[in-house]
Design a protein around this motif. Structure first.
Motif, PDB file in Angstrom:
ATOM      1  N   ALA A 158      61.848  -1.054  -9.731  1.00 57.60           N
ATOM      2  CA  ALA A 158      61.714  -1.893 -10.919  1.00 57.60           C
ATOM      3  C   ALA A 158      61.079  -1.104 -12.058  1.00 57.60           C
ATOM      4  O   ALA A 158      61.493  -1.225 -13.224  1.00 57.60           O
ATOM      5  CB  ALA A 158      60.863  -3.118 -10.598  1.00 57.60           C
ATOM      6  N   TYR A 183      65.549  -5.039 -13.522  1.00 58.11           N
ATOM      7  CA  TYR A 183      64.084  -5.077 -13.488  1.00 58.11           C
ATOM      8  C   TYR A 183      63.588  -6.478 -13.133  1.00 58.11           C
ATOM      9  O   TYR A 183      62.696  -6.645 -12.284  1.00 58.11           O
ATOM     10  CB  TYR A 183      63.562  -4.629 -14.855  1.00 58.11           C
ATOM     11  CG  TYR A 183      62.150  -5.036 -15.193  1.00 58.11           C
ATOM     12  CD1 TYR A 183      61.062  -4.546 -14.485  1.00 58.11           C
ATOM     13  CD2 TYR A 183      61.893  -5.894 -16.265  1.00 58.11           C
ATOM     14  CE1 TYR A 183      59.766  -4.913 -14.813  1.00 58.11           C
ATOM     15  CE2 TYR A 183      60.608  -6.257 -16.610  1.00 58.11           C
ATOM     16  CZ  TYR A 183      59.549  -5.768 -15.879  1.00 58.11           C
ATOM     17  OH  TYR A 183      58.266  -6.133 -16.208  1.00 58.11           O
ATOM     18  N   LEU A 185      64.548  -7.353  -9.357  1.00 57.71           N
ATOM     19  CA  LEU A 185      63.687  -6.666  -8.397  1.00 57.71           C
ATOM     20  C   LEU A 185      62.268  -7.218  -8.440  1.00 57.71           C
ATOM     21  O   LEU A 185      61.618  -7.380  -7.399  1.00 57.71           O
ATOM     22  CB  LEU A 185      63.673  -5.157  -8.694  1.00 57.71           C
ATOM     23  CG  LEU A 185      64.967  -4.397  -8.389  1.00 57.71           C
ATOM     24  CD1 LEU A 185      64.845  -2.942  -8.826  1.00 57.71           C
ATOM     25  CD2 LEU A 185      65.301  -4.474  -6.909  1.00 57.71           C
ATOM     26  N   GLY A 186      61.802  -7.530  -9.646  1.00 52.65           N
ATOM     27  CA  GLY A 186      60.466  -8.102  -9.781  1.00 52.65           C
ATOM     28  C   GLY A 186      60.342  -9.441  -9.072  1.00 52.65           C
ATOM     29  O   GLY A 186      59.327  -9.728  -8.427  1.00 52.65           O
ATOM     30  N   CYS A 246      54.449  -1.000 -10.887  1.00 59.39           N
ATOM     31  CA  CYS A 246      55.629  -0.932 -11.751  1.00 59.39           C
ATOM     32  C   CYS A 246      55.326  -0.140 -13.021  1.00 59.39           C
ATOM     33  O   CYS A 246      56.051   0.803 -13.375  1.00 59.39           O
ATOM     34  CB  CYS A 246      56.084  -2.345 -12.102  1.00 59.39           C
ATOM     35  SG  CYS A 246      57.521  -2.410 -13.189  1.00 59.39           S
ATOM     36  N   ASN A 297      56.185 -11.206 -15.292  1.00 57.50           N
ATOM     37  CA  ASN A 297      56.020 -10.871 -13.875  1.00 57.50           C
ATOM     38  C   ASN A 297      55.317 -11.998 -13.117  1.00 57.50           C
ATOM     39  O   ASN A 297      55.562 -12.220 -11.930  1.00 57.50           O
ATOM     40  CB  ASN A 297      55.206  -9.583 -13.721  1.00 57.50           C
ATOM     41  CG  ASN A 297      55.953  -8.363 -14.227  1.00 57.50           C
ATOM     42  OD1 ASN A 297      57.177  -8.376 -14.338  1.00 57.50           O
ATOM     43  ND2 ASN A 297      55.220  -7.312 -14.550  1.00 57.50           N
TER      44      ASN A 297
END
Length: 289
Positions: free
Chosen positions: A64, A155, A158-159, A175, A221
């Motif tokens: 990520a 990104y 995957l996060g 990250c 996130n």
């Protein structure tokens, strides 16, 4: 929190366009400063978690970070090549790429999502045609921004997977650290100047880190675990009008009149993606990346 994140990242493009530093250097410093700010908290309260994060989660967090580095590495230069409005509209096509990636994972988006995707692509074609009439440089900036949106989709996905088992601080720390290392290597290889800036430039870099990075990306996130990658990435499209408004008021930067219909078409397509995504059946817990 998602509203705060969108408001914070809306400052990103105008701040970057107004900062007198190389694009890659801006990308490096916003991540490096974020890592510096997170280090005391990560090592004090999350040291045990970082040690036991697990091989799979670590690899996904590093991946990520690599995609985030790619996102910054291609998008930030575009802000100096095309208008803030065009660049932001293209980079926030993230929901389209998120939908396509989820389709590759076996999900079946409803027809409304595909209709929205097609409409947004039509807007992209119109916008790039407008920018091509202005200059090949503007068209190249459009291409970089579009690539940045693609990288951002990976990104976010995957996060979302890492955040199933890893806290926001631990994930963000790994990250951002990965992004920082990769961007530093890129800056050194390309001979990008990393210092010697004015006090005003350093102040803008610090403000960019505080708003777009720590408030924006870190809150994204945080909420992606509960809201999921589709809703989170779709909400980011609100960055387009926010950034365009700030650029117009602060920088006096207005896109050409012919670009407005294209921007409207892109936004309409993304709205259809939202509507279609809301009607879709919930994603099974084991369907992540």
């Amino acid at each position: 929190m998602l509203g705060t994140a969108v408001a914070a990242v809306s400052l990103s493009a105008p701040l970057i366009a107004a900062t007198a530093a190389p694009a890659l250097a801006i990308a490096f410093w916003r991540n490096a400063m974020a890592v510096g700010a997170l280090t005391p908290l990560a090592l004090w309260r999350h040291r045990t978690e970082l040690r036991g994060i697990g091989r799979r989660a670590t690899l996904l967090a590093v991946a990520a970070g690599a995609l985030l580095a790619l996102h910054f590495g291609v998008w930030l230069p575009s802000l100096h090549m095309t208008s803030v409005a065009s660049s932001t509209a293209l980079v926030t096509t993230t929901p389209i790429w998120t939908t396509l990636l989820l389709r590759l994972r076996g999900h079946r988006p409803p027809p409304l999502v595909w209709a929205g995707t097609g409409l947004a692509f039509l807007g992209v074609v119109i916008l790039t045609g407008v920018d091509l009439s202005l200059s090949p440089r503007a068209l190249a900036g459009d291409a970089l921004a579009l690539a940045g949106g693609m990288a951002a989709a990976g990104y976010v996905l995957l996060g979302a997977e890492v955040r199933r088992t890893v806290s926001t601080i631990a994930y963000s720390y790994v990250c951002y650290a990965t992004t920082t290392v990769l961007l530093l290597a890129t800056c050194l290889l390309t001979g990008t100047t990393l210092g010697g800036y004015s006090g005003e430039t350093w102040l803008k870099l610090a403000l960019l880190t505080l708003t777009a990075q720590l408030l924006g990306h870190s809150l994204i996130n945080r909420v992606v675990k509960g809201l999921g990658p589709s809703v989170t990435s779709t909400a980011i499209l609100l960055e387009t009008p926010g950034a365009a408004l700030i650029a117009a008021l602060w920088l006096g930067q207005l896109p050409p009149a012919a670009a407005y219909p294209a921007l409207a078409v892109i936004m309409a397509g993304l709205v259809l993606v939202i509507m279609g995504d809301r009607r879709r059946a919930p994603v099974p817990p084991d369907a992540g990346v």
